[in-house]
Design an enzyme around this catalytic site. Structure first.
Site, PDB file in Angstrom:
ATOM      1  N   SER A 168       0.861  -1.185   0.000  1.00 14.24           N
ATOM      2  CA  SER A 168       0.000   0.000   0.000  1.00 14.24           C
ATOM      3  C   SER A 168       0.899   1.237   0.000  1.00 14.24           C
ATOM      4  O   SER A 168       1.755   1.355  -0.875  1.00 14.24           O
ATOM      5  CB  SER A 168      -0.950  -0.026   1.206  1.00 14.24           C
ATOM      6  OG  SER A 168      -1.881   1.034   1.154  1.00 14.24           O
ATOM      7  N   THR A 169       0.760   2.121   0.969  1.00 15.89           N
ATOM      8  CA  THR A 169       1.546   3.360   0.992  1.00 15.89           C
ATOM      9  C   THR A 169       3.045   3.059   0.959  1.00 15.89           C
ATOM     10  O   THR A 169       3.551   2.293   1.773  1.00 15.89           O
ATOM     11  CB  THR A 169       1.220   4.175   2.256  1.00 15.89           C
ATOM     12  OG1 THR A 169      -0.189   4.357   2.338  1.00 15.89           O
ATOM     13  CG2 THR A 169       1.915   5.529   2.216  1.00 15.89           C
ATOM     14  N   HIS A 195      -2.418  -1.272  -3.474  1.00 17.76           N
ATOM     15  CA  HIS A 195      -3.563  -0.373  -3.303  1.00 17.76           C
ATOM     16  C   HIS A 195      -3.343   0.863  -4.176  1.00 17.76           C
ATOM     17  O   HIS A 195      -2.425   1.644  -3.944  1.00 17.76           O
ATOM     18  CB  HIS A 195      -3.704   0.056  -1.844  1.00 17.76           C
ATOM     19  CG  HIS A 195      -4.062  -1.072  -0.925  1.00 17.76           C
ATOM     20  ND1 HIS A 195      -3.994  -0.966   0.446  1.00 17.76           N
ATOM     21  CD2 HIS A 195      -4.503  -2.328  -1.178  1.00 17.76           C
ATOM     22  CE1 HIS A 195      -4.377  -2.102   0.998  1.00 17.76           C
ATOM     23  NE2 HIS A 195      -4.684  -2.952   0.026  1.00 17.76           N
ATOM     24  N   MET A 288      -0.307   1.031   5.233  1.00 18.32           N
ATOM     25  CA  MET A 288      -1.112   1.220   6.438  1.00 18.32           C
ATOM     26  C   MET A 288      -2.240   0.190   6.463  1.00 18.32           C
ATOM     27  O   MET A 288      -2.631  -0.362   5.435  1.00 18.32           O
ATOM     28  CB  MET A 288      -1.692   2.633   6.485  1.00 18.32           C
ATOM     29  CG  MET A 288      -2.569   3.003   5.319  1.00 18.32           C
ATOM     30  SD  MET A 288      -3.119   4.724   5.430  1.00 18.32           S
ATOM     31  CE  MET A 288      -3.928   4.907   3.833  1.00 18.32           C
ATOM     32  N   ASP A 291      -4.412  -5.169   5.671  1.00 19.53           N
ATOM     33  CA  ASP A 291      -4.666  -6.015   4.518  1.00 19.53           C
ATOM     34  C   ASP A 291      -3.490  -6.975   4.336  1.00 19.53           C
ATOM     35  O   ASP A 291      -2.333  -6.552   4.324  1.00 19.53           O
ATOM     36  CB  ASP A 291      -4.850  -5.148   3.267  1.00 19.53           C
ATOM     37  CG  ASP A 291      -5.480  -5.905   2.113  1.00 19.53           C
ATOM     38  OD1 ASP A 291      -6.035  -7.002   2.356  1.00 19.53           O
ATOM     39  OD2 ASP A 291      -5.426  -5.407   0.981  1.00 19.53           O
TER      40      ASP A 291
END
Length: 357
Positions: A168-169, A195, A288, A291
């Site tokens: 993600s991030t 993501h 973050m 998941d």
């Protein structure tokens, strides 16, 4: 951050409408304070150094000094988390900004200022809040670090190994570092759930394909999982797998209203565990949230192996930390060591009722 604990934000956009709208959205959060705004790159740099915000929202297209020049100078003078707010037609610019130090991005509904801009409010506030977990020193390291080259070699038994990566991030830069470390395409297949909003994953896949030794594409459904190639889940869809004539192929499942993430790392890991079993290596990178937490358990139960990125290098340690807490992770590694671990394999931790493999 200030002693009050507020996240101080500087809003940069050459559109007065966008500046006002983004500022109003941010101010709906009790955790955020908009400390200023700027309409061009020169004013933005001056205010960033003067106001010392905790985070900057950045429109890349600006007069007098563009967003890329602003990013380079800001990262050199006062490294600060930057969240890019960009139109969908500028995906290549977004990925370039991420490589220059921006930590994440949000897609504007359209290139021009419009009332639809307000539809990004929930995502904007969620990503701004994530700044509290972000480690800017790790962002700086990724800008300056070149990946150590990893030589490829063929699998000894000829079996197809599959590496499933969730992030993600901070993920786009981490993925580029992993794939860029290989001197040639490795003898395994990659499937990735990053993501990312709809409309950007295709451009990101093309960038991986162009700048690294691996062949990469955005999944459309029906593709065969093959050696030396990367299949990237499209934004707004879950990447899963099914068998057709004894061959594993990709299957796309549209996002449902209740889905928190699409693509979902959990759903990809769970489906890959069923399809590939002991031939699966799952990797949880920076991001973050949690998941991947449920998915790594499924990988372990199917006999696969799991790597989590270490706190030492993760821009946000949330996803790797949640995976580690399950007890299903076999190795916790800093980012520069993950490509080599993919190539050489890792020893699996003992499963219930068995010795070490």
């Amino acid at each position: 951050m200030t002693q009050t604990g507020l996240i101080r934000v500087l809003v940069i956009d050459d559109s007065a409408y966008s500046r006002r709208t983004i500022s109003r959205m941010l101010e709906t959060s009790p955790l955020v304070e908009v400390v200023g705004w700027a309409r061009d790159g020169e004013e933005a740099l001056r205010k960033a150094l003067q106001l010392r915000p905790d985070l900057v929202t950045l429109d890349l297209e600006m007069p007098r000094m563009d967003g890329f020049t602003f990013l380079r100078l800001l990262m050199a003078k006062r490294p600060t988390p930057v969240l890019v707010v960009s139109g969908r037609s500028r995906d290549e610019d977004v990925f370039r900004a991420l490589e220059l130090g921006a930590v994440d991005f949000i897609a504007k509904p359209s290139q021009r200022a419009a009332p639809e801009l307000g539809t990004i409010q929930e995502e904007l506030i969620r990503k701004v809040h994530a700044t509290r977990q972000l480690r800017m020193d790790k962002v700086r390291e990724r800008i300056s670090q070149a990946p150590a080259p990893v030589r490829s070699h063929a699998a000894r038994d000829g079996r197809l190994r599959v590496v499933a990566i969730g992030s993600s991030t901070g993920g786009p830069a981490a993925l580029m570092q992993i794939f860029g470390a290989f001197s040639e395409a490795p003898d395994c297949a990659f499937v990735v759930s990053q993501h990312m909003p709809e409309g950007f994953t295709r451009g990101f896949a093309e960038r991986i394909d162009r700048l690294t030794p691996v062949a990469a594409q955005e999944a459309r459904g029906g593709e065969e999982i093959r050696r030396g190639a990367v299949l990237l889940a499209p934004g707004g869809y879950h990447l899963e797998f099914e068998s057709r004539g004894g061959t594993a192929v990709a299957r796309l499942v549209p996002r449902a209203a209740e889905d928190k993430y699409a693509p979902s790392v959990d759903r990809m890991f769970e489906s890959a565990a069923k399809a590939f079993g002991r031939d699966l290596l799952a990797v949880v990178l920076t991001g973050m949230g949690d998941d991947g937490r449920r998915g790594v358990r499924a990988v372990r139960e199917a006999g696969g192996a799991v790597i989590a990125e270490s706190e030492e290098t993760a821009v946000i340690f949330g996803m790797p930390q949640q995976a580690i807490r399950t007890g299903a992770v076999d190795a916790v590694l800093p980012l520069p060591e993950i490509a080599m671990a993919i190539q050489t394999g890792i020893p699996r931790a003992p499963r219930d009722g068995e010795g070490r493999v």
